[in-house]
Motif scaffolding. Structure first.
Motif, short mmCIF file in Angstrom:
data_model
loop_
_atom_site.label_atom_id
_atom_site.label_comp_id
_atom_site.label_asym_id
_atom_site.label_seq_id
_atom_site.Cartn_x
_atom_site.Cartn_y
_atom_site.Cartn_z
N LYS A 10 8.48 14.60 20.91
CA LYS A 10 8.29 14.16 22.30
C LYS A 10 7.21 14.99 22.99
CE LYS A 10 12.93 12.28 22.91
NZ LYS A 10 14.20 12.27 23.69
N ASN A 11 6.09 15.21 22.23
CA ASN A 11 4.90 15.91 22.71
C ASN A 11 5.13 17.39 23.00
OD1 ASN A 11 3.09 13.76 22.55
ND2 ASN A 11 3.77 12.95 24.53
N ASN A 12 6.25 17.94 22.56
CA ASN A 12 6.50 19.37 22.72
C ASN A 12 6.73 20.00 21.34
OD1 ASN A 12 6.45 19.59 25.61
ND2 ASN A 12 8.38 18.45 25.63
N ALA A 13 6.51 21.32 21.28
CA ALA A 13 6.67 22.03 20.01
C ALA A 13 8.13 22.01 19.56
CB ALA A 13 6.19 23.46 20.15
N GLN A 63 10.34 30.50 18.64
CA GLN A 63 9.95 31.45 19.68
C GLN A 63 8.55 31.99 19.44
OE1 GLN A 63 12.83 31.23 18.21
NE2 GLN A 63 14.50 31.36 19.73
N SER A 64 8.20 32.24 18.17
CA SER A 64 6.85 32.73 17.86
C SER A 64 5.80 31.67 18.15
CB SER A 64 6.78 33.15 16.39
OG SER A 64 7.63 34.24 16.13
N VAL A 65 6.12 30.41 17.82
CA VAL A 65 5.19 29.31 18.09
C VAL A 65 4.94 29.17 19.58
CG1 VAL A 65 4.93 26.80 17.98
CG2 VAL A 65 5.79 28.06 15.99
N LEU A 66 6.01 29.25 20.35
CA LEU A 66 5.86 29.12 21.80
C LEU A 66 5.18 30.32 22.41
CD1 LEU A 66 9.36 27.58 22.66
CD2 LEU A 66 7.16 26.40 22.63
N PRO A 124 0.31 29.82 10.95
CA PRO A 124 1.19 28.70 11.27
C PRO A 124 1.78 28.76 12.68
CG PRO A 124 1.63 29.49 9.06
CD PRO A 124 0.68 30.47 9.68
N ASP A 125 1.98 29.99 13.18
CA ASP A 125 2.55 30.10 14.52
C ASP A 125 1.57 29.66 15.61
OD1 ASP A 125 4.96 30.97 13.58
OD2 ASP A 125 4.56 33.11 13.89
N GLU A 126 0.27 29.50 15.24
CA GLU A 126 -0.71 29.05 16.22
C GLU A 126 -0.89 27.54 16.23
OE1 GLU A 126 -3.89 32.67 16.85
OE2 GLU A 126 -4.37 31.09 15.41
N ALA A 127 -0.09 26.81 15.46
CA ALA A 127 -0.27 25.36 15.34
C ALA A 127 -0.21 24.67 16.70
CB ALA A 127 0.78 24.78 14.39
#
Length: 645
Positions: A10-13, A63-66, A124-127
């Motif tokens: 839904k367009n969110n990580a 949490q790392s992705v965000l 990968p966390d910067e995707a």
């Protein structure tokens, strides 16, 4: 799709945390961001491949992705080609690399490949960070068809398209800056002439056309019509003479436009002698006249129902208005201005009317009433002129009949309340307000009693002939055994009165002391009276009548519109009274104590027909008078504080 993959949900990580039966995966996503008082919250959902867009494998945690995404450049950074932001520069360099030849702008590149051009090493966390950067840039556009097919891909934009987007963003940013500067001036009440272009939403709120205002919201001002009105006054956009209440109540300031045309040619009874239309000196729409031929009392009423047929466009327009709107500064008529010359009484040598010929019984009640289509010779008189003729051969008998009818009604429990009234007028050029007391004359009682006889006679005629008709009734008031004298007693009586009701079955109108009553004397300016005339005329002509349900439905719609008009009139009169006091800052007047039951005594100011509460310098008794002046006026709230002189 593997565990620990970063996806878009839904367009969110979102982060893939488990694989479940049926080819589904469990994804974790953030439902609310962390605040100073609450920690971030997360949710989980089982999804299929088609429900998400794959970004990358091997992330460490959601949490790392965000956390990486929180340092994503703002949209305006990505719109600046010369931005020092390294990610912005990398995106631009990737575009330059792909656009080394003209045909490359039609190329399509996957998210993964474009990411490889932007970053030399993939984390990968910067995707999600890279996804946001591409979503905010002017250099690439996402291919929606590819997204619908379940994968992300992009195309470089041509230079002219990039230039157009940058220009648009620049203009938007400049406009935002100008708007912020306007808000600062607004807070300081130092608007420039050109700032009026920003105040449209404030005016719309003050006029009741909307319930929101971006300007007030941005200036941290409460979004109410009253506060908007006050701001418009404080900034000089409006002056004190601007009356917002008719528009706020949804009332048209223009009279009805569709012309009734001339009254139809039809057989009419020519009433012998002369009848009298008695009204105030400023009346422009005389719609009733009275006469007595030695046997019958005649009440002649304007006959627009001869042309306004039920369900016609004019009828529907009148129903939507409910009544004529009388404001101190103008009049907005229920029927067109052109209708006055043809249908008002006394404006031509002979007037066409619907007349009530009434035979009185020995006790003064209506013994018989006949409704006739007539031609009448009408002479117009002011109330003052009629008072001067009270002993003349022309009017003496009518005055005596009126006095007798009033006594009859009082014996039946009628309640007559007399409160101060004023006439408020506004000069159209100077906006100067004039307030004059309405002096109660004997001729006022004469006209009132004749109109009540017509209403009683019409109700009896309709009931006798089985005509579906709007009968008006009122339950008995609960009047205490002991009432104060004077004006205080009149105010106490007003509190005792009950609301009137309209129905198809006649019932006692206790306030008037009449067993059967209907309003029929103002069809030019009151829709319920117009319907009553339509029913009477249909019966006389042998045409189909409106059934009871249809009639009541239309009357209800007309009454609702009329109630809005009456509220607009009342608010407008309050508004112009305050304008009068502002225009006359040295005003002083007499206030009479009419009630002491509250925390503060209630006073009536007869010269303004105004009610107020204040604490006098010393104790007062009911009907005591004190001299007062104005302390403070809030015209947007329609409040005025008085103090004893």
């Amino acid at each position: 799709m593997k565990l620990n993959s970063v996806v878009l949900y839904k367009n969110n990580a979102a982060f893939v945390t488990a694989e479940v039966a049926g080819g589904k995966y469990t994804v974790k996503f953030q439902t609310a961001e962390k605040t100073q008082t609450k920690p971030a919250s997360y949710g989980e959902q089982n999804v299929r491949d088609k429900d998400v867009l794959f970004l990358c494998e091997g992330g460490t945690s959601l949490q790392s992705v965000l956390s990486c995404a929180q340092v994503a450049p703002l949209a305006q950074d990505m719109y600046e080609p010369s931005s020092s932001n390294s990610l912005s520069e990398s995106v631009r360099e990737a575009w330059e690399l792909l656009c080394s030849d003209e045909e490359s702008t039609s190329a399509e590149i996957s998210f993964s490949d474009l990411w490889a051009l932007i970053r030399s090493t993939k984390n990968p966390d910067e995707a999600y960070l890279i996804y946001l950067a591409l979503a905010n840039t002017v250099y690439f556009k996402q291919n929606l068809r590819a997204q619908m097919e379940g994968h992300l891909s992009y195309s470089p934009r041509p230079q002219e398209e990039i230039d157009a987007l940058i220009k648009k963003a620049s203009e938007k940013g400049k406009e935002a800056e100008l708007h912020q500067q306007f808000i600062q001036r607004l807070k300081q009440h130092k608007l420039l002439p050109e700032d009026s272009r920003y105040m449209g939403d404030v005016e719309a709120l003050a006029l009741g056309k909307t319930d929101k205002s971006r300007t007030l919201h941005d200036a941290h001002i409460k979004e109410t019509p009253e506060r908007a009105h006050r701001l418009l006054l404080e900034t000089g956009i409006w002056d004190i003479t601007r009356n917002p209440y008719p528009v706020r109540w949804g009332i048209s300031l223009q009279s009805a436009q569709e012309s009734l045309g001339p009254a139809p040619e039809e057989e009419r009874y020519e009433v012998p002698g002369e009848s009298y239309a008695i009204d105030s000196q400023w009346s422009a729409d005389p719609d009733d006249a009275i006469g007595f031929d030695g046997k019958y009392v005649w009440v002649h009423i304007a006959d627009p129902a001869s042309s306004v047929l039920p369900g016609s466009s004019i009828d529907e327009s009148a129903r939507a208005r409910g009544s004529t709107l009388y404001l101190p500064e103008r009049t907005s008529r229920m029927l067109s201005e052109e209708s006055l010359s043809e249908y008002a009484l006394g404006l031509t040598q002979k007037s066409k009317a619907l007349s009530f010929r009434i035979l009185l019984a020995s006790d003064g009640s209506v013994e018989e009433c006949t409704v006739l289509k007539t031609l009448v010779r009408v002479r117009r008189l002011t109330y003052e002129e009629a008072d001067g003729m009270s002993q003349s051969p022309e009017l003496k008998d009518l005055f005596l009949i009126a006095e007798g009818n009033e006594q009859r009604r009082k014996k039946s429990g009628a309640v007559q309340i007399t409160l101060p009234e004023v006439h408020i007028s506004v000069d159209p050029e100077t906006k100067k307000v004039d307030i004059r007391a309405d002096i109660h004359l004997k001729s006022h009682d004469l006209v009132r009693e004749m109109m009540l006889l017509a209403g009683e006679g019409a109700a009896k005629f309709a009931f006798t002939n089985g005509i579906p008709f709007p009968f008006v009734s009122q339950e008995s008031p609960d009047i205490p055994q002991e009432l104060p004298q004077g004006l205080a007693g009149q105010f106490r009586l007003r509190k005792c009165m009950r609301k009137r009701s309209v129905g198809v079955t006649p019932a006692m109108h206790s306030g008037l002391g009449i067993a059967m009553y209907s309003q029929v004397t103002s069809p030019l300016r009151r829709y319920s009276d117009l319907i009553a005339h339509q029913q009477l005329r249909a019966f006389i002509d042998g045409r189909p009548l409106l059934d009871r349900d249809t009639m009541l439905e239309r009357i209800s719609a007309g009454d609702a519109a009329a109630a809005a008009a009456h509220k607009a009139e009342h608010k407008s009169e309050q508004h112009w009274t305050l304008v009068y006091l502002l225009q006359n800052p040295n005003w002083e007047g007499e206030a009479i104590c009419v009630d002491k039951s509250g925390k503060q005594p209630q006073f009536c100011i007869p010269s303004l027909a105004m009610e107020t509460f204040f604490t006098p310098k010393e104790q007062v008794q009911l009907n005591d008078a004190v001299r007062v002046k104005v302390l403070e006026i809030n015209i947007s709230e329609l409040t005025c504080t008085f103090v004893q002189v």
